[in-house]
Design a protein around this motif. Sequence first.
Motif, PDB file in Angstrom:
ATOM      1  N   GLY A 144     112.218 -33.908   1.394  1.00  0.00           N
ATOM      2  CA  GLY A 144     112.504 -32.915   1.852  1.00  0.00           C
ATOM      3  C   GLY A 144     113.332 -31.280   1.393  1.00  0.00           C
ATOM      4  O   GLY A 144     113.806 -31.492   0.277  1.00  0.00           O
ATOM      5  N   TYR A 145     112.274 -30.076   1.693  1.00  0.00           N
ATOM      6  CA  TYR A 145     112.333 -28.681   1.425  1.00  0.00           C
ATOM      7  C   TYR A 145     112.849 -28.429   2.579  1.00  0.00           C
ATOM      8  O   TYR A 145     112.745 -28.259   3.585  1.00  0.00           O
ATOM      9  CB  TYR A 145     111.417 -28.212   1.041  1.00  0.00           C
ATOM     10  N   PHE A 146     114.800 -27.162   2.612  1.00  0.00           N
ATOM     11  CA  PHE A 146     115.432 -26.450   3.451  1.00  0.00           C
ATOM     12  C   PHE A 146     115.264 -25.481   3.582  1.00  0.00           C
ATOM     13  O   PHE A 146     115.834 -24.855   1.878  1.00  0.00           O
ATOM     14  CB  PHE A 146     116.714 -27.260   3.695  1.00  0.00           C
ATOM     15  N   LEU A 147     115.230 -24.647   3.820  1.00  0.00           N
ATOM     16  CA  LEU A 147     115.423 -22.857   4.416  1.00  0.00           C
ATOM     17  C   LEU A 147     117.050 -22.478   4.862  1.00  0.00           C
ATOM     18  O   LEU A 147     117.333 -22.742   5.691  1.00  0.00           O
ATOM     19  CB  LEU A 147     113.972 -21.974   4.789  1.00  0.00           C
ATOM     20  N   TYR A 148     117.455 -22.014   4.153  1.00  0.00           N
ATOM     21  CA  TYR A 148     118.958 -21.216   4.191  1.00  0.00           C
ATOM     22  C   TYR A 148     119.030 -19.989   4.361  1.00  0.00           C
ATOM     23  O   TYR A 148     118.763 -19.587   2.979  1.00  0.00           O
ATOM     24  CB  TYR A 148     120.059 -21.643   3.628  1.00  0.00           C
ATOM     25  N   SER A 149     119.975 -19.537   5.237  1.00  0.00           N
ATOM     26  CA  SER A 149     121.003 -18.304   5.376  1.00  0.00           C
ATOM     27  C   SER A 149     122.283 -18.193   4.572  1.00  0.00           C
ATOM     28  O   SER A 149     122.826 -19.111   5.248  1.00  0.00           O
ATOM     29  CB  SER A 149     120.183 -17.012   6.694  1.00  0.00           C
ATOM     30  N   GLY A 150     122.330 -17.111   3.846  1.00  0.00           N
ATOM     31  CA  GLY A 150     124.055 -17.381   3.766  1.00  0.00           C
ATOM     32  C   GLY A 150     124.825 -17.691   2.872  1.00  0.00           C
ATOM     33  O   GLY A 150     125.888 -17.827   3.102  1.00  0.00           O
ATOM     34  N   GLY A 151     123.936 -18.703   2.403  1.00  0.00           N
ATOM     35  CA  GLY A 151     124.284 -19.479   1.473  1.00  0.00           C
ATOM     36  C   GLY A 151     123.335 -20.363   1.208  1.00  0.00           C
ATOM     37  O   GLY A 151     122.005 -21.150   1.366  1.00  0.00           O
ATOM     38  N   SER A 152     123.777 -21.154   0.247  1.00  0.00           N
ATOM     39  CA  SER A 152     122.819 -22.774   0.169  1.00  0.00           C
ATOM     40  C   SER A 152     122.968 -23.666   1.011  1.00  0.00           C
ATOM     41  O   SER A 152     123.901 -23.244   1.950  1.00  0.00           O
ATOM     42  CB  SER A 152     123.434 -22.929  -1.462  1.00  0.00           C
ATOM     43  N   ASN A 153     122.358 -24.972   0.368  1.00  0.00           N
ATOM     44  CA  ASN A 153     123.084 -25.990   1.482  1.00  0.00           C
ATOM     45  C   ASN A 153     124.540 -26.088   1.415  1.00  0.00           C
ATOM     46  O   ASN A 153     124.646 -26.633   2.611  1.00  0.00           O
ATOM     47  CB  ASN A 153     121.710 -27.084   0.896  1.00  0.00           C
ATOM     48  N   VAL A 155     127.294 -24.470   1.860  1.00  0.00           N
ATOM     49  CA  VAL A 155     127.611 -23.262   2.655  1.00  0.00           C
ATOM     50  C   VAL A 155     126.495 -22.111   3.838  1.00  0.00           C
ATOM     51  O   VAL A 155     127.395 -21.960   4.972  1.00  0.00           O
ATOM     52  CB  VAL A 155     128.678 -22.452   1.866  1.00  0.00           C
ATOM     53  N   GLY A 156     125.288 -22.615   3.599  1.00  0.00           N
ATOM     54  CA  GLY A 156     124.640 -21.256   4.401  1.00  0.00           C
ATOM     55  C   GLY A 156     123.890 -22.195   5.310  1.00  0.00           C
ATOM     56  O   GLY A 156     124.644 -23.376   6.018  1.00  0.00           O
ATOM     57  N   THR A 157     123.760 -21.706   6.670  1.00  0.00           N
ATOM     58  CA  THR A 157     123.340 -21.507   7.536  1.00  0.00           C
ATOM     59  C   THR A 157     121.226 -22.892   7.438  1.00  0.00           C
ATOM     60  O   THR A 157     120.441 -21.623   7.261  1.00  0.00           O
ATOM     61  CB  THR A 157     123.003 -20.523   8.795  1.00  0.00           C
ATOM     62  N   LEU A 158     120.860 -23.394   8.179  1.00  0.00           N
ATOM     63  CA  LEU A 158     120.068 -23.788   8.127  1.00  0.00           C
ATOM     64  C   LEU A 158     119.178 -23.030   9.001  1.00  0.00           C
ATOM     65  O   LEU A 158     119.376 -23.122  10.132  1.00  0.00           O
ATOM     66  CB  LEU A 158     120.132 -25.454   8.639  1.00  0.00           C
ATOM     67  N   GLU A 159     118.034 -22.921   8.415  1.00  0.00           N
ATOM     68  CA  GLU A 159     116.918 -21.812   9.226  1.00  0.00           C
ATOM     69  C   GLU A 159     115.412 -22.642   9.739  1.00  0.00           C
ATOM     70  O   GLU A 159     115.112 -22.131  10.633  1.00  0.00           O
ATOM     71  CB  GLU A 159     116.390 -20.532   8.557  1.00  0.00           C
ATOM     72  N   ASP A 160     115.388 -23.370   8.720  1.00  0.00           N
ATOM     73  CA  ASP A 160     113.824 -24.208   8.712  1.00  0.00           C
ATOM     74  C   ASP A 160     113.874 -25.640   7.966  1.00  0.00           C
ATOM     75  O   ASP A 160     114.581 -25.220   7.063  1.00  0.00           O
ATOM     76  CB  ASP A 160     112.968 -22.934   8.126  1.00  0.00           C
TER      77      ASP A 160
END
Length: 177
Positions: A144-153, A155-160
């Motif tokens: 799986g590939y995951f796009l995060y904002s605010g940091g990586s997987n 600490v970030g927020t999952l966006e897509d």
Amino acid sequence: VTVNATPAGGYAVESIAVNGGAVTVTGNTFVMPAEPVVVTVTFAEHVGSNLIISEVTDPADVSNAKFVEIYNAGGASIDLSAGQWYLSRQANGGNWASVALTGTVGAAQTHVVIYSASNFTAAYPAATYQQVSGNVLTGNGDDGYFLYSGGSNTVGTLEDAYGVLNEDGTGKPWEYE
């Protein structure tokens, strides 16, 4: 001392203040002062991003020509560094690798992250890319590939997402080999 401010689903951390702002908070970290500490965390409803994972590849004919395309579906440019955007890969539903995304994605434009410049250019001579990350773009069709904002997987927020968190994609409808 570790303070974990974990928002409920649909919310994100808006701000963190320590001792009313007297202690500097950088990202989500601060240096513990020698006096008593009051940490105030403000949460806000999370509004989804205009960035999406629009294409994930693992070409059988040139395996090292792998790439992930991110598309800006919004009407304004997005500065990837300012938003601390990360592309993360979860191998077989287990181990993670992440890369901080750099540059700016214009409105209705793409940001392409590749595995290998020489193989990508040979396989797609007319295509352009913005970033190389051989340590993250190692998906073999079931990762799986995951796009995060605010940091990586971590600490970030999952966006897509392309794939399902904590799941090996072998034989799943999202397998892309």
